[in-house]
Each structure stands twice: as structure tokens, then as C-alpha cells.
Design an enzyme around this catalytic site. Structure first.
Site, PDB file in Angstrom:
ATOM      1  N   CYS A  80      15.780 -23.635 -12.936  1.00  0.00           N
ATOM      2  CA  CYS A  80      17.541 -23.758 -12.302  1.00  0.00           C
ATOM      3  C   CYS A  80      17.793 -25.251 -12.718  1.00  0.00           C
ATOM      4  O   CYS A  80      19.401 -24.829 -12.658  1.00  0.00           O
ATOM      5  CB  CYS A  80      17.502 -24.528 -10.185  1.00  0.00           C
ATOM      6  SG  CYS A  80      16.771 -26.489 -10.371  1.00  0.00           S
ATOM      7  N   HIS A 132      17.360 -29.137  -6.422  1.00  0.00           N
ATOM      8  CA  HIS A 132      17.494 -27.557  -7.388  1.00  0.00           C
ATOM      9  C   HIS A 132      19.280 -27.899  -7.277  1.00  0.00           C
ATOM     10  O   HIS A 132      19.897 -28.575  -6.577  1.00  0.00           O
ATOM     11  CB  HIS A 132      17.245 -26.913  -5.934  1.00  0.00           C
ATOM     12  CG  HIS A 132      17.507 -25.276  -6.350  1.00  0.00           C
ATOM     13  ND1 HIS A 132      16.890 -24.691  -6.886  1.00  0.00           N
ATOM     14  CD2 HIS A 132      18.199 -24.306  -5.443  1.00  0.00           C
ATOM     15  CE1 HIS A 132      17.797 -23.448  -7.425  1.00  0.00           C
ATOM     16  NE2 HIS A 132      18.434 -22.559  -6.113  1.00  0.00           N
ATOM     17  N   HIS A 144      22.239 -18.967  -9.146  1.00  0.00           N
ATOM     18  CA  HIS A 144      21.253 -19.807 -10.005  1.00  0.00           C
ATOM     19  C   HIS A 144      20.077 -19.437  -9.610  1.00  0.00           C
ATOM     20  O   HIS A 144      19.427 -18.209  -9.680  1.00  0.00           O
ATOM     21  CB  HIS A 144      20.304 -21.078  -8.675  1.00  0.00           C
ATOM     22  CG  HIS A 144      19.526 -20.615  -7.193  1.00  0.00           C
ATOM     23  ND1 HIS A 144      18.963 -20.802  -6.354  1.00  0.00           N
ATOM     24  CD2 HIS A 144      20.562 -19.051  -6.483  1.00  0.00           C
ATOM     25  CE1 HIS A 144      18.919 -19.756  -5.689  1.00  0.00           C
ATOM     26  NE2 HIS A 144      19.934 -18.566  -5.928  1.00  0.00           N
TER      27      HIS A 144
END
Length: 186
Positions: A80, A132, A144
Site C-alpha cells: 500500500c 494501510h 490502493h
């Protein structure tokens, strides 16, 4: 850098205060135009929009690239934060820190209601804050690189999984630096 911006603001305020109410916006626009600032403001505004559009378009071009822990390129795959870092580096020329929590610390906190395409969205997916990160693309969606076995994709932040884990929104401050520099003529 902030002094020229402050001076421009004070000039605008004094010009607006001196003019009768019906003429304030015309006088302000005329003053900005006379001083060459209107063109700078319009150029900077368009530059920020163009870069944000470029960022989102570039990111969408990586849909389908596989997740890879520690990955930071299309050839090896992305995790990510590697994905976010690569997109900002390629399109804006701004090198963000490597890890999601470091990216959160290096960017400006904004309210969810202020989100614009290109802003960063953070989630708690590993029982820790800012574990994240993704890039907001607009209309409640973000792009993402989610997890092992998955690929770069666009998802809805309002889905129950992401809504429960939303940790905050951040804005990369690079655009603000460019805006200030352009207005001050540097």
C-alpha cells in the site's frame, strides 16, 4: 515565503475594506489583475488541478498490478505505501516516506469532508493506527494495493469494512508550497 502571501492578503483586505460593498469584488479583481496576481492565482490553481488529475490517472493506470509486501514498482508489485509513494514520486516529484504511518506523520491532517482527489486516506487494518494507505480518487472511492493475493484496485470507502477502519485523511503539502511560491513570484 509567507511574508509575500501575508502582504498580498493585507493589500486585498485593505482594498476590499476601502471600497463600497457593491464594488469590492470588482476592485479586488482589478487590483489583482493590475499587480499580475490574478494570472498567477489562475495558473497555480490550474497547475494543482492538473497535477491531481495526473496523479489519479497515473494511479488508475496501475490497476491490476499484484500486491507484494515491501514492493514499490509495477515490475515487482506494490504494497500500500509503496504504491502511494511511487505515484507521488512519478507524477508530482514528491518523495513521501516509505511506511504508511510515516506518510501520515509527514502530511497535513484534513477532515474527511475536505477530501479531494489525490489526498491520502488511512485505515486501521492491522490493529494499529495508519496501517494501510490509499489515494482518494473522488466520489467516496480510493485506489490502493490491498493485501497478499490481491491487486491494485479501486474501492468504496463507504463499504462497511473500510468505513469501520477509516483512520483519517491527509493532504500532501507540496501543492501548498508551490502555491505560495507562485504567488510570491519565486
Amino acid at each position: 515565503m509567507r511574508i509575500p502571501l501575508l502582504l498580498a492578503s493585507l493589500l486585498l483586505a485593505s482594498a476590499a475594506h476601502a471600497a463600497p460593498p457593491q464594488d469590492r469584488s470588482d476592485d479586488m479583481e482589478r487590483m489583482l489583475t493590475d499587480r499580475g496576481l490574478m494570472g498567477h492565482i489562475q495558473h497555480v490553481s490550474q497547475t494543482v488541478v492538473d497535477r491531481t488529475s495526473d496523479l489519479v490517472v497515473t494511479a488508475v493506470g496501475f490497476l491490476g498490478v499484484p500486491y507484494r509486501r515491501g514492493g514499490n514498482s509495477a515490475e515487482t508489485g506494490f504494497d500500500c505505501s509503496g504504491f502511494v509513494r511511487a505515484m507521488y514520486n512519478q507524477t508530482v516529484g514528491h518523495l513521501l516516506p516509505r511506511r504508511a504511518e510515516e506518510q501520515a506523520a509527514a502530511t497535513e491532517k484534513i477532515d474527511r469532508s475536505e477530501l479531494k482527489p489525490g489526498d491520502l486516506v488511512f485505515f486501521n487494518t492491522m490493529r494499529r493506527a495508519f496501517s494501510h494507505v490509499g489515494i482518494y480518487v473522488g466520489e467516496g472511492k480510493f485506489i490502493h494495493s490491498p493485501r497478499s493475493g490481491a491487486q491494485v484496485r479501486v474501492e468504496d470507502m463507504n463499504g462497511s469494512y473500510w468505513q469501520r477502519r477509516f483512520d483519517g485523511a491527509r493532504r500532501v503539502q507540496e501543492a501548498q508550497t508551490e502555491t505560495t511560491a507562485a504567488i510570491s513570484g519565486k
